[in-house]
Design a protein around this motif. Structure first.
Motif, PDB file in Angstrom:
ATOM      1  N   LEU A  60       8.617  -8.783   4.034  1.00  0.00           N
ATOM      2  CA  LEU A  60       9.989  -8.768   3.922  1.00  0.00           C
ATOM      3  C   LEU A  60      10.537  -9.194   2.872  1.00  0.00           C
ATOM      4  O   LEU A  60      11.572  -8.907   2.145  1.00  0.00           O
ATOM      5  N   ILE A  61       9.699 -10.569   2.329  1.00  0.00           N
ATOM      6  CA  ILE A  61      10.166 -11.399   1.217  1.00  0.00           C
ATOM      7  C   ILE A  61       9.934 -10.440  -0.090  1.00  0.00           C
ATOM      8  O   ILE A  61      10.585 -10.509  -1.089  1.00  0.00           O
ATOM      9  N   ASP A  62       8.622 -10.100   0.055  1.00  0.00           N
ATOM     10  CA  ASP A  62       8.030  -9.283  -1.278  1.00  0.00           C
ATOM     11  C   ASP A  62       8.893  -8.022  -1.346  1.00  0.00           C
ATOM     12  O   ASP A  62       8.691  -7.713  -2.747  1.00  0.00           O
ATOM     13  N   ASN A  63       9.472  -7.584  -0.559  1.00  0.00           N
ATOM     14  CA  ASN A  63      10.015  -6.114  -0.957  1.00  0.00           C
ATOM     15  C   ASN A  63      11.477  -6.145  -0.427  1.00  0.00           C
ATOM     16  O   ASN A  63      12.168  -5.300  -0.169  1.00  0.00           O
ATOM     17  N   TRP A  64      12.196  -7.333  -0.603  1.00  0.00           N
ATOM     18  CA  TRP A  64      13.328  -7.594  -0.150  1.00  0.00           C
ATOM     19  C   TRP A  64      14.425  -6.564  -0.692  1.00  0.00           C
ATOM     20  O   TRP A  64      15.280  -6.126   0.012  1.00  0.00           O
ATOM     21  N   ARG A  65      14.525  -6.382  -2.197  1.00  0.00           N
ATOM     22  CA  ARG A  65      15.529  -5.662  -2.764  1.00  0.00           C
ATOM     23  C   ARG A  65      15.292  -4.102  -2.410  1.00  0.00           C
ATOM     24  O   ARG A  65      16.314  -3.500  -1.980  1.00  0.00           O
ATOM     25  N   PRO A  66      14.272  -3.353  -2.400  1.00  0.00           N
ATOM     26  CA  PRO A  66      14.286  -1.977  -1.744  1.00  0.00           C
ATOM     27  C   PRO A  66      14.591  -1.920  -0.348  1.00  0.00           C
ATOM     28  O   PRO A  66      15.028  -0.926  -0.028  1.00  0.00           O
ATOM     29  N   LEU A  67      14.169  -2.968   0.269  1.00  0.00           N
ATOM     30  CA  LEU A  67      14.422  -2.743   1.701  1.00  0.00           C
ATOM     31  C   LEU A  67      15.962  -2.975   2.127  1.00  0.00           C
ATOM     32  O   LEU A  67      16.464  -2.298   2.901  1.00  0.00           O
ATOM     33  N   LEU A  68      16.473  -3.777   1.184  1.00  0.00           N
ATOM     34  CA  LEU A  68      18.041  -4.131   1.315  1.00  0.00           C
ATOM     35  C   LEU A  68      18.636  -2.562   1.061  1.00  0.00           C
ATOM     36  O   LEU A  68      19.564  -2.228   1.762  1.00  0.00           O
ATOM     37  N   LYS A 169      10.228   6.975  -0.942  1.00  0.00           N
ATOM     38  CA  LYS A 169       9.274   7.747  -1.375  1.00  0.00           C
ATOM     39  C   LYS A 169       8.555   7.041  -2.825  1.00  0.00           C
ATOM     40  O   LYS A 169       7.434   6.945  -2.856  1.00  0.00           O
ATOM     41  N   GLN A 170       9.722   6.932  -3.597  1.00  0.00           N
ATOM     42  CA  GLN A 170       9.364   6.257  -4.767  1.00  0.00           C
ATOM     43  C   GLN A 170       9.046   4.737  -4.678  1.00  0.00           C
ATOM     44  O   GLN A 170       8.210   4.241  -5.594  1.00  0.00           O
ATOM     45  N   LYS A 171       9.832   3.962  -3.799  1.00  0.00           N
ATOM     46  CA  LYS A 171       9.745   2.628  -4.010  1.00  0.00           C
ATOM     47  C   LYS A 171       8.870   1.792  -3.010  1.00  0.00           C
ATOM     48  O   LYS A 171       8.288   0.933  -3.245  1.00  0.00           O
ATOM     49  N   LEU A 172       8.589   2.486  -1.734  1.00  0.00           N
ATOM     50  CA  LEU A 172       7.940   1.975  -0.398  1.00  0.00           C
ATOM     51  C   LEU A 172       6.931   2.539   0.044  1.00  0.00           C
ATOM     52  O   LEU A 172       6.546   2.299   1.179  1.00  0.00           O
ATOM     53  N   ALA A 173       6.420   3.553  -0.698  1.00  0.00           N
ATOM     54  CA  ALA A 173       5.112   4.469  -0.291  1.00  0.00           C
ATOM     55  C   ALA A 173       4.169   3.456  -0.146  1.00  0.00           C
ATOM     56  O   ALA A 173       3.478   3.932   0.998  1.00  0.00           O
ATOM     57  N   GLN A 174       3.955   2.658  -0.320  1.00  0.00           N
ATOM     58  CA  GLN A 174       2.714   1.809  -0.414  1.00  0.00           C
ATOM     59  C   GLN A 174       2.624   0.541   0.755  1.00  0.00           C
ATOM     60  O   GLN A 174       1.616   0.070   0.916  1.00  0.00           O
ATOM     61  N   ILE A 175       3.788   0.419   1.281  1.00  0.00           N
ATOM     62  CA  ILE A 175       3.824  -0.512   2.448  1.00  0.00           C
ATOM     63  C   ILE A 175       4.299  -0.011   3.707  1.00  0.00           C
ATOM     64  O   ILE A 175       4.240   1.257   3.973  1.00  0.00           O
ATOM     65  N   ALA A 181      10.777   0.074   8.429  1.00  0.00           N
ATOM     66  CA  ALA A 181      11.693   0.211   9.442  1.00  0.00           C
ATOM     67  C   ALA A 181      12.085  -0.995  10.046  1.00  0.00           C
ATOM     68  O   ALA A 181      13.343  -1.130  10.121  1.00  0.00           O
ATOM     69  N   GLY A 182      11.372  -2.020  10.162  1.00  0.00           N
ATOM     70  CA  GLY A 182      11.938  -3.306  10.647  1.00  0.00           C
ATOM     71  C   GLY A 182      12.444  -4.105   9.615  1.00  0.00           C
ATOM     72  O   GLY A 182      13.807  -4.688   9.812  1.00  0.00           O
TER      73      GLY A 182
END
Length: 295
Positions: A60-68, A169-175, A181-182
């Motif tokens: 959640l911390i490592d990917n906070w920008r794209p998740l936001l 698909k571009q930014k979060l495909a590897q996680i 979702a969460g």
């Protein structure tokens, strides 16, 4: 597809179809923004403990920008737009508009990511959007009491879904899909919190609206996400996306059973055209193909 996977696909369609029913019930009492805040807050409360249990919370911390951004484009904004649309549109009608999301996704992929579109998919996009015209013909009035703004809000929501899908698909495909979702639900919750406080209803909310909002968060969001990602893992995205074709059927069924909504000829005709175009645009079937293609 195995019988168990097919059963999960049907359950998922039933859950997402019911979301339009629950919004129709709860949105007038809460207002669109407060309702969706409750929806994503409940979903976050269900999904985050699973992330902690699986040791994925650090993501959640490592990917906070794209998740936001995904939380905004895939949950906060489209959920609020649909909730507002259901104040005047029937659950069944709104769900048919929701079926245009894959069409927008394919169009955004072509314009933004320069994804090649064979003739069959171009034809599918054309057919799908013609279906939208059939569906909304005679309803797009922006005068007081007209449905034009609500229809526009629903279509803007599906466009937002299309943008979010391509960005993910571009930014979060590897996680982990569960982390997406969460994390996106938590992000949507935080984004909507100030607005929800400001727009919280002045009058006490009836128990039925609270129950509908809880069902939205637990069943139609948290559980539905888990089922969807499980299906992707078991049968692949090209088969899991077939849920798009079943959602309007269940939304129309629930709306008829519990809200007394009537299936109109334009809904039947326009919905059929949209789904036919969607199947082509997704590459689920092609001219001259011996079997369905993957997407």
């Amino acid at each position: 597809m195995k019988a168990a996977d097919l059963a999960e696909l049907i359950v998922l369609a039933a859950l997402w179809g019911a979301s339009f029913l629950f919004m129709r019930v709860a949105a007038p009492a809460f207002g669109p923004v407060a309702l969706i805040f409750v929806r994503v807050a409940v979903a976050s409360a269900c999904l985050l403990p699973i992330l902690l249990w699986r040791g994925e919370a650090r993501g959640l911390i490592d990917n906070w920008r794209p998740l936001l951004l995904v939380g905004l484009l895939n949950s906060a904004l489209p959920f609020c737009l649909f909730a507002w649309a259901t104040l005047s549109l029937s659950a069944g009608f709104t769900s048919v508009l929701n079926a245009t999301a894959p069409l927008w996704g394919a169009l955004v992929a072509y314009l933004w990511l320069k994804t090649a579109l064979p003739f069959s998919r171009v034809l599918g996009l054309t057919i799908g959007f013609l279906g939208v015209l059939v569906l909304v013909w005679g309803k797009v009035s922006f005068k007081p009491g007209g449905d034009g703004w609500a229809i526009g809000a629903a279509l803007l929501a599906t466009l937002s879904y299309g943008i979010a899908a391509n960005y993910s698909k571009q930014k979060l495909a590897q996680i982990s899909p569960l982390l997406v979702a969460g994390g996106s639900q938590l992000a949507a919750c935080l984004l909507l919190l100030p607005l929800a406080i400001w727009l919280w209803p002045a009058q006490p909310v009836a128990a039925a609206a609270w129950q509908a909002s809880a069902a939205l968060g637990i069943a139609c969001t948290a559980l539905a996400y888990l089922l969807f990602f499980r299906l992707i893992a078991h049968v692949g995205p090209s088969k899991a996306i077939a849920v798009t074709f079943l959602i309007p059927l269940f939304a129309i069924l629930w709306g008829g059973l519990f809200l007394g909504e009537v299936l109109s000829t334009p809904m039947l005709l326009g919905g059929g055209i949209i789904l036919a175009g969607t199947s082509l645009a997704l590459g689920l079937w092609q001219f001259g193909a011996a079997k369905t293609a993957s997407v």
